[in-house]
Design a protein around this motif. Structure first.
Motif, mmCIF file in Angstrom:
data_model
loop_
_atom_site.group_PDB
_atom_site.id
_atom_site.type_symbol
_atom_site.label_atom_id
_atom_site.label_comp_id
_atom_site.label_asym_id
_atom_site.label_seq_id
_atom_site.Cartn_x
_atom_site.Cartn_y
_atom_site.Cartn_z
ATOM 1 N N LEU A 1 60.515 18.736 106.609
ATOM 2 C CA LEU A 1 59.090 18.752 106.934
ATOM 3 C C LEU A 1 58.740 17.368 107.458
ATOM 4 C CD1 LEU A 1 57.590 20.624 103.843
ATOM 5 C CD2 LEU A 1 58.220 21.562 106.064
ATOM 6 N N LEU B 1 53.681 17.452 108.167
ATOM 7 C CA LEU B 1 53.032 18.748 108.364
ATOM 8 C C LEU B 1 51.584 18.737 107.879
ATOM 9 C CD1 LEU B 1 54.471 22.205 107.855
ATOM 10 C CD2 LEU B 1 52.515 21.625 106.441
ATOM 11 N N LYS C 1 60.234 26.641 105.604
ATOM 12 C CA LYS C 1 59.229 27.541 105.019
ATOM 13 C C LYS C 1 59.227 27.448 103.498
ATOM 14 C CE LYS C 1 60.981 31.412 106.576
ATOM 15 N NZ LYS C 1 62.204 31.010 107.292
ATOM 16 N N LEU D 1 58.085 24.110 102.089
ATOM 17 C CA LEU D 1 56.631 23.982 102.044
ATOM 18 C C LEU D 1 56.060 24.754 100.852
ATOM 19 C CD1 LEU D 1 53.882 23.234 103.184
ATOM 20 C CD2 LEU D 1 54.043 25.172 104.757
ATOM 21 N N LEU E 1 56.707 27.881 111.864
ATOM 22 C CA LEU E 1 57.141 26.533 111.522
ATOM 23 C C LEU E 1 58.323 26.161 112.402
ATOM 24 C CD1 LEU E 1 55.744 25.030 109.249
ATOM 25 C CD2 LEU E 1 57.685 25.508 107.776
#
Lengths: 281, 283
Positions: free
Chosen positions: B68, B71, B91, B94, B240
């Motif tokens: 990430l 984000l 994914k 997160l 994403l």
């Protein structure tokens, strides 16, 4: 196989695989038919014939009928019940002390890294020690009374329980620990609801092993300088070439071993009911 | 530099809801379903000035790999967001960060209300009966009554006393949903909860999730691999890529949706392109 080897084998942590459970544990397999009794009965019959014809002298091994008569006698005179009571007390005391120590240390080592660093190396080293070889030291330290016998049993019991409980705690599914975090369980609740119940199957494996070793340790301890108990009865009989008494003593040891094993199985069935229903589907 | 903010349990005043939180390609890809204001469809309250979850500059590195990368994401109250992305796009990372399961994220993360998670595997505690799984850690008054109500909602009342290992896959997943919802979360995180179920069970579960969502009104973040699932369920679909929300569509098609709805078909093609899959046949 020496007792030490046997102990080493039993002392290792075996993964508790639910599928590994023998079918007989469910106690209603189709294989409990009468024909399973034929071969043992034939052996006893041959043994009796060999004794009666003088082929097998009583000096080496008494006849089954003689053994049965002696067993009856030993019970009637109170010798056997007294011996059993003494031995049972040693095992129970030793087992209780060993269980508290083994499980207690496993909790300390299992629940924190610091505890693991403090406890586990020592336990792994001690585990390698052939502790039946400690008997001479025990006699020097504790004399020849009850203490060394009980301590030997305690020592023997503590290792399988420690190893299995520790492995059980560390083997608890990390995914369930994550669930506990998302459910906002505190540390105490995590231990109580997830870690300890998760370690229980493996602890019960350790319990079974440790009870087996407990009887083994008792037999060894009672061979040395006992003045009461089953071991004493057997040793005493050896002096008088009473093979019938020796065999009775051995049979009682086996029966007690089977009995404690059955108790653990009962405990397992009650404690692991969540798994049993799944397996019996 | 951005301090990691622990997820607060209860309402803090947050930035107002913004339909395009990170100013990316909202509704421009194909422009099909239209970037209308959300919630023309659903009773649940949204856009009340407070977001269910706000994520700013979230970064997570695994060694040299940045999964990430700064984000940004805002999920409105009661909003149903689906999160798509190729394998390894972050994914689940997160989701785990939002669930409070990842200590090593950098950035700001704020969630309004309780967070509840339903995982891909139901993760019921096997030595607790179904009902006790629901009440585990439940601090609300009358936990038993609430658990029974939740089980009734997912149609599992008669299995309340069952051991989890005796449940079917669908039953276990329903129990897992009930365990999440019994907490009345402000944000419900669903980590591919239907992917291991058979096709028929999945259809039933989609309906159930929509019903539960309508009844309880939590914000939902659904991580999925299934483009159709996202199209059928979500108010907003995010893709994403490169450690950020790379694409974003608002889906205004009224529910219940049919997968052959022309808007959804066009959006489906756009989604597949964004995911790096060439759509088969004419859209």
């Amino acid at each position: 196989m020496s007792v030490v080897e046997l102990q080493g084998e039993l002392g290792g942590a075996v993964r508790a695989d639910p599928r590994r459970r023998p079918r007989s544990a469910t106690a209603r397999g189709p294989r409990r038919g009468w024909h399973r009794w034929i071969s043992p009965l034939v052996v006893v019959l041959l043994w009796q014939i060999a004794s009666a014809t003088g082929l097998l002298p009583a000096r080496l091994l008494a006849a089954p009928s003689q053994i049965a008569a002696t067993a009856f006698d030993l019970v009637r005179t109170g010798t056997l019940p007294t011996a059993i009571a003494v031995s049972l007390e040693r095992v129970l005391l030793g087992f209780a002390a060993g269980a508290v120590a083994g499980i207690g240390l496993a909790l300390i080592a299992g629940l924190s890294r610091t505890g693991e660093n403090a406890v586990d190396p020592i336990m792994q080293m001690l585990r390698a020690l052939p502790f039946f070889g400690l008997i001479p030291l025990f006699i020097l330290w504790f004399g020849i009374g009850e203490t060394p016998k009980v301590l030997l049993v305690a020592l023997a019991v503590s290792f399988p329980l420690y190893l299995n409980t520790f492995a059980g705690i560390r083997g608890v599914d990390g995914k369930l620990a994550e669930v506990a975090r998302t459910l906002r369980l505190g540390r105490a609740a995590l231990v109580r609801h997830i870690v300890l119940p998760g370690a229980l199957p493996q602890t019960l494996v350790g319990l079974r092993q440790s009870l087996g070793v407990a009887w083994l340790a008792l037999i060894v301890a009672e061979q040395v300088n006992a003045d009461a108990g089953l071991g004493f009865m057997i040793n005493d009989a050896r002096e008088f070439l009473r093979t019938d008494v020796i065999v009775v003593g051995l049979l009682v040891y086996s029966a007690l071993g089977l009995l404690t094993d059955a108790l653990v199985r009962l405990l397992e069935r009650r404690a692991l009911v969540w798994r049993r229903e799944f397996l019996s589907r | 530099m951005a301090a990691r903010v622990p997820v607060p349990l209860n309402g803090t005043a947050n930035a107002p809801v913004n339909d395009t939180p990170n100013g990316t390609v909202n509704g421009t890809e194909g422009g099909t379903a239209g970037a209308q204001p959300q919630d023309a469809v659903r009773p649940a309250a949204t856009a009340t000035g407070t977001a269910a979850a706000t994520v700013r500059g979230l970064t997570r590195r695994f060694g040299d790999r940045t999964v990430l990368d700064g984000l940004d994401l805002t999920i409105g109250r009661g909003e149903f967001v689906a999160l798509l992305g190729r394998s390894g796009s972050g994914k689940s990372t997160l989701l785990r960060a939002l669930a409070g399961l990842d200590e090593d994220v950098e950035g700001a993360l704020e969630v309004d209300g309780e967070v509840a998670v339903a995982f891909q595997e139901p993760r019921l505690v096997p030595w607790k009966r179904v009902r006790d799984n629901l009440t585990l850690g439940l601090t609300a008054p009358d936990p038993a009554g609430r658990a029974e109500a939740a089980l009734a909602e997912v149609g599992l009342s008669e299995r309340a006393q069952a051991w989890p290992l005796t449940l079917s896959g669908g039953e276990a997943q329903r129990a897992s949903l009930a365990r999440a919802l019994v907490r009345e979360p402000g944000l419900l995180l669903l980590d591919e909860p239907f992917s291991a179920l058979d096709a028929l069970t999945r259809i039933t579960m989609h309906r159930l999730v929509l019903d539960l969502w309508a009844a309880h009104g939590p914000a939902v973040l659904l991580v999925t691999h299934d483009v159709d699932e996202a199209l059928l369920l979500a108010d907003r679909i995010l893709v994403l890529d490169g450690g950020r929300v790379a694409h974003e569509w608002t889906v205004a098609t009224p529910r219940p949706r049919h997968r052959d709805h022309p808007d959804l078909l066009t959006l489906r093609a756009a989604l597949l392109t964004a995911l790096g899959v060439t759509p088969e046949g004419p859209a």
